[in-house]
Design a protein around this motif. Structure first.
Motif, PDB file in Angstrom:
ATOM      1  N   ILE A  31       8.632   1.673   1.530  1.00  0.00           N
ATOM      2  CA  ILE A  31       9.539   2.684   2.083  1.00  0.00           C
ATOM      3  C   ILE A  31       9.146   2.893   3.545  1.00  0.00           C
ATOM      4  N   PRO A  32      10.068   2.716   4.494  1.00  0.00           N
ATOM      5  CA  PRO A  32       9.727   2.920   5.911  1.00  0.00           C
ATOM      6  C   PRO A  32       9.238   4.351   6.155  1.00  0.00           C
ATOM      7  N   HIS A  33       8.226   4.478   6.999  1.00  0.00           N
ATOM      8  CA  HIS A  33       7.661   5.789   7.296  1.00  0.00           C
ATOM      9  C   HIS A  33       7.020   5.785   8.680  1.00  0.00           C
ATOM     10  N   ALA A  34       6.786   6.980   9.191  1.00  0.00           N
ATOM     11  CA  ALA A  34       6.124   7.151  10.487  1.00  0.00           C
ATOM     12  C   ALA A  34       5.609   8.575  10.553  1.00  0.00           C
ATOM     13  N   PHE A  35       4.690   8.804  11.471  1.00  0.00           N
ATOM     14  CA  PHE A  35       4.227  10.162  11.722  1.00  0.00           C
ATOM     15  C   PHE A  35       4.075  10.360  13.213  1.00  0.00           C
ATOM     16  N   ALA A  36       4.143  11.631  13.628  1.00  0.00           N
ATOM     17  CA  ALA A  36       3.928  11.963  15.034  1.00  0.00           C
ATOM     18  C   ALA A  36       3.320  13.352  15.114  1.00  0.00           C
ATOM     19  N   GLN A  80       0.816  -1.199   0.000  1.00  0.00           N
ATOM     20  CA  GLN A  80       0.000   0.000   0.000  1.00  0.00           C
ATOM     21  C   GLN A  80       0.858   1.260   0.000  1.00  0.00           C
ATOM     22  N   ASP A  81       0.419   2.235  -0.802  1.00  0.00           N
ATOM     23  CA  ASP A  81       0.928   3.591  -0.682  1.00  0.00           C
ATOM     24  C   ASP A  81       0.104   4.255   0.411  1.00  0.00           C
ATOM     25  N   GLU A  82       0.686   5.250   1.084  1.00  0.00           N
ATOM     26  CA  GLU A  82      -0.032   5.951   2.146  1.00  0.00           C
ATOM     27  C   GLU A  82       0.130   7.451   1.935  1.00  0.00           C
ATOM     28  N   TRP A  83      -0.976   8.178   2.094  1.00  0.00           N
ATOM     29  CA  TRP A  83      -0.981   9.626   1.917  1.00  0.00           C
ATOM     30  C   TRP A  83      -1.536  10.262   3.175  1.00  0.00           C
ATOM     31  N   PHE A  84      -0.899  11.328   3.626  1.00  0.00           N
ATOM     32  CA  PHE A  84      -1.275  12.036   4.851  1.00  0.00           C
ATOM     33  C   PHE A  84      -1.684  13.461   4.485  1.00  0.00           C
ATOM     34  N   TYR A  85      -2.827  13.915   4.994  1.00  0.00           N
ATOM     35  CA  TYR A  85      -3.288  15.282   4.769  1.00  0.00           C
ATOM     36  C   TYR A  85      -3.650  15.895   6.118  1.00  0.00           C
ATOM     37  N   ILE A  86      -3.006  17.000   6.454  1.00  0.00           N
ATOM     38  CA  ILE A  86      -3.191  17.614   7.763  1.00  0.00           C
ATOM     39  C   ILE A  86      -4.376  18.585   7.723  1.00  0.00           C
ATOM     40  N   ILE A  87      -5.335  18.342   8.611  1.00  0.00           N
ATOM     41  CA  ILE A  87      -6.494  19.226   8.739  1.00  0.00           C
ATOM     42  C   ILE A  87      -6.222  20.296   9.788  1.00  0.00           C
ATOM     43  N   SER A  88      -5.666  19.882  10.930  1.00  0.00           N
ATOM     44  CA  SER A  88      -5.332  20.842  11.986  1.00  0.00           C
ATOM     45  C   SER A  88      -4.173  20.313  12.810  1.00  0.00           C
ATOM     46  N   GLY A  89      -3.493  21.219  13.487  1.00  0.00           N
ATOM     47  CA  GLY A  89      -2.336  20.823  14.275  1.00  0.00           C
ATOM     48  C   GLY A  89      -1.096  20.712  13.403  1.00  0.00           C
ATOM     49  N   GLU A  90      -0.029  20.195  14.010  1.00  0.00           N
ATOM     50  CA  GLU A  90       1.231  20.006  13.287  1.00  0.00           C
ATOM     51  C   GLU A  90       1.741  18.590  13.511  1.00  0.00           C
ATOM     52  N   PHE A  91       2.289  18.029  12.439  1.00  0.00           N
ATOM     53  CA  PHE A  91       2.824  16.671  12.466  1.00  0.00           C
ATOM     54  C   PHE A  91       4.205  16.672  11.838  1.00  0.00           C
ATOM     55  N   ILE A  92       4.991  15.709  12.251  1.00  0.00           N
ATOM     56  CA  ILE A  92       6.255  15.424  11.582  1.00  0.00           C
ATOM     57  C   ILE A  92       6.058  14.063  10.911  1.00  0.00           C
ATOM     58  N   ILE A  93       6.448  13.986   9.638  1.00  0.00           N
ATOM     59  CA  ILE A  93       6.290  12.756   8.865  1.00  0.00           C
ATOM     60  C   ILE A  93       7.667  12.368   8.356  1.00  0.00           C
ATOM     61  N   LYS A  94       8.060  11.137   8.617  1.00  0.00           N
ATOM     62  CA  LYS A  94       9.330  10.616   8.112  1.00  0.00           C
ATOM     63  C   LYS A  94       9.008   9.599   7.037  1.00  0.00           C
ATOM     64  N   VAL A  95       9.603   9.781   5.861  1.00  0.00           N
ATOM     65  CA  VAL A  95       9.438   8.854   4.745  1.00  0.00           C
ATOM     66  C   VAL A  95      10.829   8.550   4.214  1.00  0.00           C
ATOM     67  N   GLY A  96      11.299   7.326   4.455  1.00  0.00           N
ATOM     68  CA  GLY A  96      12.661   6.987   4.059  1.00  0.00           C
ATOM     69  C   GLY A  96      13.640   7.871   4.803  1.00  0.00           C
ATOM     70  N   ASP A  97      14.528   8.547   4.073  1.00  0.00           N
ATOM     71  CA  ASP A  97      15.517   9.437   4.683  1.00  0.00           C
ATOM     72  C   ASP A  97      15.025  10.869   4.844  1.00  0.00           C
ATOM     73  N   ASP A  98      13.809  11.153   4.375  1.00  0.00           N
ATOM     74  CA  ASP A  98      13.280  12.515   4.416  1.00  0.00           C
ATOM     75  C   ASP A  98      12.342  12.706   5.601  1.00  0.00           C
ATOM     76  N   THR A  99      12.411  13.901   6.183  1.00  0.00           N
ATOM     77  CA  THR A  99      11.524  14.274   7.284  1.00  0.00           C
ATOM     78  C   THR A  99      10.814  15.564   6.894  1.00  0.00           C
ATOM     79  N   PHE A 100       9.486  15.567   7.038  1.00  0.00           N
ATOM     80  CA  PHE A 100       8.673  16.721   6.661  1.00  0.00           C
ATOM     81  C   PHE A 100       7.907  17.236   7.875  1.00  0.00           C
ATOM     82  N   ASN A 101       7.929  18.545   8.080  1.00  0.00           N
ATOM     83  CA  ASN A 101       7.076  19.171   9.086  1.00  0.00           C
ATOM     84  C   ASN A 101       5.830  19.651   8.353  1.00  0.00           C
ATOM     85  N   LEU A 102       4.661  19.182   8.792  1.00  0.00           N
ATOM     86  CA  LEU A 102       3.417  19.508   8.117  1.00  0.00           C
ATOM     87  C   LEU A 102       2.454  20.213   9.057  1.00  0.00           C
TER      88      LEU A 102
END
Length: 165
Positions: A120-125, A86-108
């Motif tokens: 591809i290993p990933h996580a969110f917080a 599965q591919d996974e897509w994250f869309y932020i409605i409110s608040g702030e999250f950090i998303i790690k996808v492979g070697d990249d980290t995104f502040n959303l």
């Protein structure tokens, strides 16, 4: 019985059975509405530090799509993991999250999105104070909906929440 017909019969029967099964799994023939902060089936899935409301079930799309709306009060999220199919897509409605996808980290923050390709290993917080909300989409849905139901049986903190990814 004609030998050719006899040899073709298993193929014909298999096609009929396959067609019957696919008709059983057909998505709805009309649209539907799910109210805000409600689950498609009025279930309560408390897992991985948040409430997950199913908005589009894999049953609605013949296994092609699954969408959860997750509301979170506490910081953190699931541990680093990956999906093989599965591919996974994250869309932020409110608040702030950090998303790690492979070697990249995104502040959303609100309105931002990130894509996590399969394998591809990933996580969110959640990293902001107060409540936060995010849509999580899986394509194809595969067995992810069943996974969420099984996790809910284990308790809302499983797997152990991670403060940073």
């Amino acid at each position: 019985m004609d030998r050719r017909l006899f040899l073709q019969f298993p193929l014909f029967a298999s096609a009929l059975i396959s067609q019957a099964h696919s008709q059983d799994n057909q998505p709805p023939k009309k649209g539907f509405k799910i109210e805000g902060n409600k689950d498609r089936y009025q279930e309560e899935l408390l897992i991985m530090g948040g409430q997950f409301d199913c908005k589009i079930s894999s049953k609605d799309s013949n296994g092609e799509l699954l969408i959860y709306d997750t509301r979170r009060e506490e910081k953190g999220g699931p541990a680093l993991h990956m999906h093989h199919n599965q591919d996974e897509w994250f869309y932020i409605i409110s608040g702030e999250f950090i998303i790690k996808v492979g070697d990249d980290t995104f502040n959303l923050k609100s309105g931002d999105s990130a894509f996590g390709p399969r394998k591809i290993p990933h996580a969110f917080a959640k990293i902001s104070e107060g409540p936060a909300q995010m849509l999580v989409l899986f394509q194809p849905a595969g067995s992810m909906e069943d996974f969420f139901h099984q996790m809910a049986k284990l308790g809302k903190g499983v797997p152990k929440d991670q403060e940073k990814t």
